[in-house]
Scaffold this motif. Structure first.
Motif, PDB file in Angstrom:
ATOM      1  N   ARG A 134       4.372  -4.337 -14.633  1.00 25.88           N
ATOM      2  CA  ARG A 134       2.953  -4.148 -15.389  1.00 25.88           C
ATOM      3  C   ARG A 134       2.484  -2.947 -15.228  1.00 25.88           C
ATOM      4  O   ARG A 134       2.474  -2.295 -14.159  1.00 25.88           O
ATOM      5  N   TYR A 135       2.473  -1.951 -16.127  1.00 28.88           N
ATOM      6  CA  TYR A 135       1.714  -0.780 -16.288  1.00 28.88           C
ATOM      7  C   TYR A 135       0.406  -0.806 -16.934  1.00 28.88           C
ATOM      8  O   TYR A 135       0.117  -1.564 -17.656  1.00 28.88           O
ATOM      9  N   ARG A 161      11.188 -14.411 -11.745  1.00 28.76           N
ATOM     10  CA  ARG A 161      10.135 -14.761 -11.103  1.00 28.76           C
ATOM     11  C   ARG A 161       9.426 -14.105 -10.157  1.00 28.76           C
ATOM     12  O   ARG A 161       8.548 -14.296  -9.412  1.00 28.76           O
ATOM     13  N   VAL A 162       9.671 -12.680 -10.507  1.00 33.06           N
ATOM     14  CA  VAL A 162       9.115 -11.772  -9.508  1.00 33.06           C
ATOM     15  C   VAL A 162       8.142 -10.696 -10.699  1.00 33.06           C
ATOM     16  O   VAL A 162       8.506 -10.015 -11.751  1.00 33.06           O
ATOM     17  N   LEU A 163       7.027 -10.386 -10.332  1.00 33.12           N
ATOM     18  CA  LEU A 163       5.974  -9.593 -11.025  1.00 33.12           C
ATOM     19  C   LEU A 163       5.589  -8.488  -9.944  1.00 33.12           C
ATOM     20  O   LEU A 163       5.187  -8.820  -9.063  1.00 33.12           O
ATOM     21  N   VAL A 164       5.737  -7.245 -10.527  1.00 31.75           N
ATOM     22  CA  VAL A 164       5.089  -6.195  -9.760  1.00 31.75           C
ATOM     23  C   VAL A 164       3.954  -5.388 -10.617  1.00 31.75           C
ATOM     24  O   VAL A 164       4.252  -5.062 -11.808  1.00 31.75           O
ATOM     25  N   ASP A 165       3.118  -5.423 -10.008  1.00 30.53           N
ATOM     26  CA  ASP A 165       1.715  -4.635 -10.693  1.00 30.53           C
ATOM     27  C   ASP A 165       1.924  -3.348 -10.238  1.00 30.53           C
ATOM     28  O   ASP A 165       1.482  -2.746  -9.293  1.00 30.53           O
ATOM     29  N   TYR A 166       2.414  -2.443 -11.116  1.00 31.05           N
ATOM     30  CA  TYR A 166       2.475  -0.994 -10.761  1.00 31.05           C
ATOM     31  C   TYR A 166       1.102  -0.287 -10.846  1.00 31.05           C
ATOM     32  O   TYR A 166       0.869   0.454  -9.939  1.00 31.05           O
ATOM     33  N   THR A 197       3.605  -8.818  -6.253  1.00 30.54           N
ATOM     34  CA  THR A 197       3.297  -7.722  -5.494  1.00 30.54           C
ATOM     35  C   THR A 197       2.664  -6.562  -6.461  1.00 30.54           C
ATOM     36  O   THR A 197       2.875  -6.193  -7.443  1.00 30.54           O
ATOM     37  N   ARG A 198       1.343  -6.224  -5.614  1.00 34.22           N
ATOM     38  CA  ARG A 198       0.952  -5.246  -6.300  1.00 34.22           C
ATOM     39  C   ARG A 198       0.806  -3.977  -5.565  1.00 34.22           C
ATOM     40  O   ARG A 198       0.538  -4.090  -4.282  1.00 34.22           O
ATOM     41  N   PHE A 242       0.929  -1.206   0.038  1.00 35.99           N
ATOM     42  CA  PHE A 242      -0.057  -0.068   0.025  1.00 35.99           C
ATOM     43  C   PHE A 242       0.645   1.239   0.122  1.00 35.99           C
ATOM     44  O   PHE A 242       1.831   1.341   0.591  1.00 35.99           O
ATOM     45  N   VAL A 243       0.426   2.233  -0.826  1.00 36.34           N
ATOM     46  CA  VAL A 243       0.944   3.569  -0.623  1.00 36.34           C
ATOM     47  C   VAL A 243      -0.095   4.682  -0.195  1.00 36.34           C
ATOM     48  O   VAL A 243      -1.274   4.312  -0.394  1.00 36.34           O
TER      49      VAL A 243
END
Length: 467
Positions: free
Chosen positions: A338-339, A394-399, A432-433, A258-259
């Motif tokens: 991911r953007y 192996r790491v995905l970040v949903d920006y 990570t979202r 969270f931000v």
């Protein structure tokens, strides 16, 4: 909510109760923050410590540790927590509030040490992402005393590490991203040099030899037996908590980061939510449909808002800072990002000069799978069927996230557990979202993606939460 430790957190706590100072090498997803609170709270109730200092990257110190206290308010609500982040005045106000637990970013640790001087009050330290203090270099003086060298933050910490601090715990998932050379500085804060030597030069002389490269550069290279010996010497003061030992890695390990929206933008966000209008950096933003409003709210959550055809304005940097923190947390592991909106893509590529955009060229896919791209940026629609990206990371970040469930499911499949297994890779997959708190992302998009419900039901659920 009441904090109930999961099994990896319980094992972290058990280890900490057995050593006053140690290394907790816990992979992402094992709950280091909750375990850290539990360790401090128990030691405090036992009368073994009074006040705790948490060191971390800026975003972690500012948001993660304070928010965890609020999340588990039933268990840790009796603790006074403050973050010494921001201007000198803001940091001083946090310090003067005399919290039980104070969090601060590594860049300001010398300010804190110098400010307290001999009156240092923290008898416990939790060094989150402890590779930040690996740069310590202690040298032996002619008088027999030791002198701290190396990075400013490490030198400042070395003044109080053993003379003022009773309990010290390093927390990180990747303790040696550049090899065993990274371990000496972290271990010195644990035992003052008992395991790996009191000086960095002595450490190098014992476990490394010089090697001259083809271009004439002389470098230190560890002996073939160095790692085994170093690990053996650190074993009594270290524990490794591997997520694979606790969870079924046949499924991605997901978490929400969270931000918080800045207060000024928060007011504009609520105005847009109610009146279909906002004013950001002197640019009037107006929409006329519910769909247009949803898009604008998502843009505001991400930090970049279109205000005219092809023109956009920066609303905040919170997600960029969160992404930087994740890059540091995974210590050099390649990350697929991911953007949703083009301005976010452009800002990510600008903030990370080595990042690459996933295009339709096979050469880009191959370069990623060879490990040559540290940050691969893609839209969900561009990373669908046919792409195999599992060899590269192996790491995905949903920006950013939206309501498109198919895109959301397809992108994780590019690096997902099934593809990892098919390629002979026995490793967990992380997703990570990055979510802006109390926005359409949290209250509408997230339920849609997690529960696979319709967009209409997601909106209804969001309105219930808002009421």
């Amino acid at each position: 909510m009441k904090f109930t430790p999961r099994l990896p957190q319980h094992h972290i706590y058990q280890f900490a109760m057995g050593v006053r100072r140690g290394n907790i090498f816990a992979s992402p997803g094992t709950g280091k923050t909750g375990a850290g609170y539990t360790i401090y709270d128990m030691l405090r109730m036992m009368g073994d410590v009074k006040r705790c200092l948490v060191l971390g990257p800026k975003r972690v110190a500012k948001n993660v540790w304070p928010s965890e206290r609020e999340k588990w308010i039933e268990s840790f609500g009796h603790l006074k927590v403050a973050a010494a982040i921001g201007t000198p005045e803001q940091r001083k106000a946090a310090v003067m509030s005399k919290p039980d637990l104070l969090s601060i970013n590594y860049e300001n640790i010398d300010w804190l040490v110098d400010g307290y001087g001999e009156d240092w009050p923290f008898d416990m330290v939790l060094a989150d992402e402890s590779t930040r203090i690996k740069g310590l270099r202690v040298e032996l003086m002619a008088s027999g005393e030791t002198k701290g060298q190396g990075s400013t933050r490490a030198k400042a910490l070395s003044k109080i590490a053993h003379s003022k601090v009773r309990h010290w715990y390093n927390l990180t998932g990747s303790p040696a991203p550049n090899g065993v050379v990274d371990l000496w500085g972290q271990q010195w804060f644990v035992d003052g040099g008992r395991a790996l030597g009191t000086t960095f030069k002595g450490f190098e002389d014992r476990w490394f030899h010089t090697h001259r490269t083809q271009d004439g550069y002389v470098q230190r290279v560890p002996h073939s037996w160095a790692q085994a010996e170093i690990e053996a010497r650190m074993r009594s003061t270290s524990v490794t908590i591997d997520v694979r030992d606790y969870y079924d890695i046949a499924f991605p390990i997901e978490r929400i980061l969270f931000v918080e929206l800045p207060s000024k933008l928060r007011r504009e966000y609520y105005t847009m939510e109610k009146e279909l209008f906002a004013n950001i950096e002197q640019h009037a933003i107006e929409v006329f449909t519910a769909g247009g409003k949803a898009n604008k709210l998502l843009q505001m959550a991400n930090g970049s808002v279109f205000y005219d055809t092809g023109e956009w304005v920066t609303a905040h940097d919170e997600k960029l800072e969160a992404l930087k923190s994740l890059v540091e947390e995974f210590n050099g592991e390649p990350i697929l990002v991911r953007y949703i909106f083009k301005p976010d893509r452009d800002r990510i590529l600008k903030a990370f000069p080595r990042a690459r955009l996933l295009d339709d060229k096979k050469s880009t896919e191959d370069a990623w799978n060879r490990g040559e791209i540290p940050l691969l940026v893609t839209h969900g629609a561009s990373a669908g069927h046919g792409l195999s990206l599992q060899m590269g990371g192996r790491v995905l970040v949903d920006y950013g996230s939206n309501f498109n469930l198919e895109e959301d499911e397809q992108i994780i499949e590019r690096i997902g557990p099934t593809r990892q297994f098919q390629s002979g890779l026995d490793r967990a997959v992380y997703r990570t979202r990055i979510i802006a708190r109390d926005t359409i992302e949290e209250h509408s998009v997230l339920p849609r993606l997690q529960k696979k419900i319709s967009v209409q039901d997601a909106f209804k659920e969001a309105m219930k939460i808002r009421r």
